[in-house]
Scaffold this motif. Structure first.
Motif, PDB file in Angstrom:
ATOM      1  N   ASP A  26       0.837  -1.201   0.000  1.00  0.00           N
ATOM      2  CA  ASP A  26       0.000   0.000   0.000  1.00  0.00           C
ATOM      3  C   ASP A  26       0.871   1.250   0.000  1.00  0.00           C
ATOM      4  OD1 ASP A  26      -2.367  -1.478   0.093  1.00  0.00           O
ATOM      5  OD2 ASP A  26      -2.374  -1.523   2.295  1.00  0.00           O
ATOM      6  N   PRO A  27       0.402   2.314  -0.682  1.00  0.00           N
ATOM      7  CA  PRO A  27       1.156   3.573  -0.651  1.00  0.00           C
ATOM      8  C   PRO A  27       1.231   4.136   0.774  1.00  0.00           C
ATOM      9  CG  PRO A  27      -0.479   3.578  -2.420  1.00  0.00           C
ATOM     10  CD  PRO A  27      -0.777   2.383  -1.557  1.00  0.00           C
ATOM     11  N   ILE A  28       2.355   4.747   1.085  1.00  0.00           N
ATOM     12  CA  ILE A  28       2.562   5.386   2.391  1.00  0.00           C
ATOM     13  C   ILE A  28       2.567   6.892   2.161  1.00  0.00           C
ATOM     14  CG2 ILE A  28       4.099   5.629   4.362  1.00  0.00           C
ATOM     15  CD1 ILE A  28       5.257   2.865   3.625  1.00  0.00           C
ATOM     16  N   LEU A  29       1.657   7.598   2.775  1.00  0.00           N
ATOM     17  CA  LEU A  29       1.565   9.043   2.579  1.00  0.00           C
ATOM     18  C   LEU A  29       2.801   9.739   3.149  1.00  0.00           C
ATOM     19  CD1 LEU A  29      -2.184   9.776   3.458  1.00  0.00           C
ATOM     20  CD2 LEU A  29      -1.159   9.300   1.218  1.00  0.00           C
ATOM     21  N   LEU A  30       3.321  10.687   2.384  1.00  0.00           N
ATOM     22  CA  LEU A  30       4.505  11.422   2.832  1.00  0.00           C
ATOM     23  C   LEU A  30       4.138  12.511   3.843  1.00  0.00           C
ATOM     24  CD1 LEU A  30       6.452  11.718  -0.544  1.00  0.00           C
ATOM     25  CD2 LEU A  30       6.876  10.161   1.370  1.00  0.00           C
ATOM     26  N   PRO A  32       1.032  12.514   6.266  1.00  0.00           N
ATOM     27  CA  PRO A  32      -0.215  11.881   6.704  1.00  0.00           C
ATOM     28  C   PRO A  32      -1.330  12.885   7.049  1.00  0.00           C
ATOM     29  CG  PRO A  32       1.672  10.826   7.730  1.00  0.00           C
ATOM     30  CD  PRO A  32       2.192  12.031   7.031  1.00  0.00           C
ATOM     31  N   GLN A  33      -0.957  14.062   7.470  1.00  0.00           N
ATOM     32  CA  GLN A  33      -1.953  15.071   7.839  1.00  0.00           C
ATOM     33  C   GLN A  33      -2.299  16.009   6.694  1.00  0.00           C
ATOM     34  OE1 GLN A  33      -3.252  14.503  10.783  1.00  0.00           O
ATOM     35  NE2 GLN A  33      -1.689  12.896  11.021  1.00  0.00           N
ATOM     36  N   GLY A  34      -1.809  15.691   5.504  1.00  0.00           N
ATOM     37  CA  GLY A  34      -2.091  16.531   4.340  1.00  0.00           C
ATOM     38  C   GLY A  34      -0.846  17.248   3.858  1.00  0.00           C
ATOM     39  N   ASP A  45      -3.652  14.407  -4.851  1.00  0.00           N
ATOM     40  CA  ASP A  45      -3.314  15.489  -3.919  1.00  0.00           C
ATOM     41  C   ASP A  45      -2.512  14.981  -2.732  1.00  0.00           C
ATOM     42  OD1 ASP A  45      -5.105  17.687  -5.111  1.00  0.00           O
ATOM     43  OD2 ASP A  45      -6.531  16.050  -4.782  1.00  0.00           O
ATOM     44  N   LYS A  46      -2.196  13.677  -2.759  1.00  0.00           N
ATOM     45  CA  LYS A  46      -1.543  13.038  -1.609  1.00  0.00           C
ATOM     46  C   LYS A  46      -0.250  12.344  -2.038  1.00  0.00           C
ATOM     47  CE  LYS A  46      -6.066  12.054   0.504  1.00  0.00           C
ATOM     48  NZ  LYS A  46      -6.987  10.979   0.951  1.00  0.00           N
ATOM     49  N   PRO A  47       0.866  13.053  -2.012  1.00  0.00           N
ATOM     50  CA  PRO A  47       2.148  12.428  -2.368  1.00  0.00           C
ATOM     51  C   PRO A  47       2.432  11.219  -1.479  1.00  0.00           C
ATOM     52  CG  PRO A  47       2.372  14.799  -2.164  1.00  0.00           C
ATOM     53  CD  PRO A  47       1.014  14.456  -1.632  1.00  0.00           C
ATOM     54  N   ALA A  48       2.991  10.173  -2.084  1.00  0.00           N
ATOM     55  CA  ALA A  48       3.194   8.927  -1.335  1.00  0.00           C
ATOM     56  C   ALA A  48       4.332   8.131  -1.953  1.00  0.00           C
ATOM     57  CB  ALA A  48       1.907   8.100  -1.336  1.00  0.00           C
ATOM     58  N   VAL A  49       4.772   7.108  -1.271  1.00  0.00           N
ATOM     59  CA  VAL A  49       5.744   6.151  -1.808  1.00  0.00           C
ATOM     60  C   VAL A  49       5.209   4.736  -1.597  1.00  0.00           C
ATOM     61  CG1 VAL A  49       7.820   7.571  -1.551  1.00  0.00           C
ATOM     62  CG2 VAL A  49       7.041   6.157   0.378  1.00  0.00           C
ATOM     63  N   PHE A 121      11.918  10.785   3.741  1.00  0.00           N
ATOM     64  CA  PHE A 121      11.188   9.653   4.313  1.00  0.00           C
ATOM     65  C   PHE A 121      12.071   8.405   4.360  1.00  0.00           C
ATOM     66  CE2 PHE A 121       8.854   5.722   3.732  1.00  0.00           C
ATOM     67  CZ  PHE A 121       7.877   5.790   4.708  1.00  0.00           C
ATOM     68  N   ILE A 122      12.792   8.153   3.281  1.00  0.00           N
ATOM     69  CA  ILE A 122      13.649   6.963   3.235  1.00  0.00           C
ATOM     70  C   ILE A 122      14.698   7.027   4.342  1.00  0.00           C
ATOM     71  CG2 ILE A 122      15.317   5.668   1.849  1.00  0.00           C
ATOM     72  CD1 ILE A 122      13.823   6.681  -0.650  1.00  0.00           C
ATOM     73  N   ARG A 123      15.333   8.168   4.488  1.00  0.00           N
ATOM     74  CA  ARG A 123      16.370   8.303   5.523  1.00  0.00           C
ATOM     75  C   ARG A 123      15.770   8.227   6.928  1.00  0.00           C
ATOM     76  NH1 ARG A 123      19.037  12.182   1.660  1.00  0.00           N
ATOM     77  NH2 ARG A 123      20.832  10.998   0.885  1.00  0.00           N
TER      78      ARG A 123
END
Length: 416
Positions: A26-30, A32-34, A45-49, A121-123
């Motif tokens: 599942d995508p993980i929101l970068l 989470p609160q917008g 509208d929700k950047p994710a990885v 996020f990765i780091r």
């Protein structure tokens, strides 16, 4: 009759587990609160990885943010995203497929912020994913390449006192992989901190190639560590060209680049110095190939012996960024000539070429030079390349050396 329902049940169960195994994470929101500047609540509208995690036995600690192209109006998420991430995963590299914002809903500030946030996020989750935070790179295709190149050249520094813990981390990649895409490098740009960059494109893809050539030239002239592979044929949008017997080789070149650069191992590379001898005499012309014995993710080392300059014959020095890691390496020595003297070791040749470059060469000099050339033995000295994989011809085991930081090595092989 009872066997038929049982068989059907078994087949359905197998199909279920097979389908489940093939489902992406599942995508993980970068945010989470917008996301900052979001104008809606859809996925766009929700950047994710989306993480692609290698098996523990394969994992090497490297990570790559995967950024597909699409002109910033779509994302070529399959062939420039999922297939790329799966390839990285198969090679032990943890991949994160980026969902970044697009026009006309958003513009450059937003997709750059999404790219930086993906790196952060990765780091921030390095320990969770068994990643080395100093071996996190990015690969981009077309517009995705533009995004990560732009992100790198215009990187925002980490904010040590930020309330958001991700903003305390760097969003700049440790290495870049640009596929048929680039960004303009400003005149006078400081490229001393540009990370090592690998570029792939094709001459046929003129729309992208022109920009890549310009960027490559500017990086090269600016002293940035860059390597480029431009194939003759190939349309725009080939991705990793998996299965293509020609273009598909670029992933092999890429893997070798990652391996040689030390990105696939946590062990630091070290400078290596030493001497190479064949039958007790310095190796005049040839190469030494050092292959790691126990760590397949350690960088191999290739030493070309040309004996230029005036130093000790047979001596070599490998810079740290091209060097091995500490450990055991298999040695292979290859001889390319039995008689060889570089012009840089001939005082007469040095003097003549210096005069030629300065335009002060006289007719008397040319005559003397010509007589000198006629006296030199420039005939072939070898029938074919000679390969020595063992220290002595009758040895049953490979020639192994143990490399330690700061310690010179003597590499010596014998033909008899």
């Amino acid at each position: 009759m009872r066997s038929l329902p049982v068989l059907i049940a078994v087949m359905l169960t197998a199909l279920y587990f097979n389908t489940s195994a093939q489902k992406l994470a599942d995508p993980i929101l970068l945010w989470p609160q917008g996301a900052p500047g979001a104008t809606g609540t859809s996925d766009e509208d929700k950047p994710a990885v989306i993480p692609f995690i290698p098996d523990a036995a394969k994992r090497n600690g490297a990570a790559v943010l995967v950024v597909p192209g699409g002109g910033f109006t779509i994302r070529a998420v399959d062939h420039e995203g999922v297939l790329v991430a799966q390839w990285l995963k198969e090679h032990g590299i943890t991949a994160f497929l980026l969902r970044y914002r697009l026009r006309p809903l958003y513009n450059r500030p937003e997709w750059l912020a999404d790219g930086q946030r993906g790196m952060q996020f990765i780091r921030a989750h390095a320990a969770e994913y068994s990643i080395s935070p100093n071996r996190v790179g990015a690969v981009g295709f077309s517009a995705g390449a533009t995004l990560i190149a732009d992100l790198t050249l215009n990187a925002k520094p980490a904010q040590a006192n930020a309330t958001d813990p991700l903003e305390r981390l760097s969003g700049k990649p440790d290495f870049l992989i640009l596929a048929y895409g680039s960004t303009r490098v400003a005149d006078g740009a400081d490229l001393t901190t540009m990370p090592p960059t690998f570029m792939y494109g094709t001459v046929e893809d003129k729309g992208s190639q022109t920009g890549m050539l310009d960027m490559y030239t500017r990086l090269y002239k600016g002293g940035a560590p860059v390597e480029a592979h431009f194939f003759r044929n190939g349309i725009h949008g080939t991705g990793f060209a998996l299965g293509d017997p020609v273009l598909g080789e670029w992933t092999t070149l890429l893997y070798n680049w990652l391996l040689e650069g030390g990105y696939l191992t946590a062990k630091p590379q070290v400078e290596l110095a030493g001497v190479v001898k064949l039958d007790g005499s310095p190796l005049l012309k040839g190469m030494v190939i050092l292959t790691p014995v126990h760590d397949k993710n350690a960088p191999p080392v290739i030493i070309y012996m040309n004996n230029t300059g005036t130093g000790e014959l047979g001596r070599f020095l490998v810079a740290k960024n091209q060097g091995p890691v500490e450990g055991r390496y298999k040695v292979e020595v290859r001889q390319d000539a039995t008689r060889w003297t570089s012009n840089s070791r001939e005082p007469f040749m040095i003097a003549m070429m210096d005069k030629q470059s300065k335009g002060t060469l006289t007719d008397a000099d040319r005559k003397e030079w010509g007589e000198y050339i006629r006296k030199r033995n420039l005939s072939p000295s070898i029938y074919k390349q000679r390969v020595f994989a063992r220290k002595h011809p009758r040895d049953r085991s490979n020639y192994i050396i143990d490399i330690k930081s700061g310690k010179d090595v003597l590499i010596e092989v014998f033909s008899k």
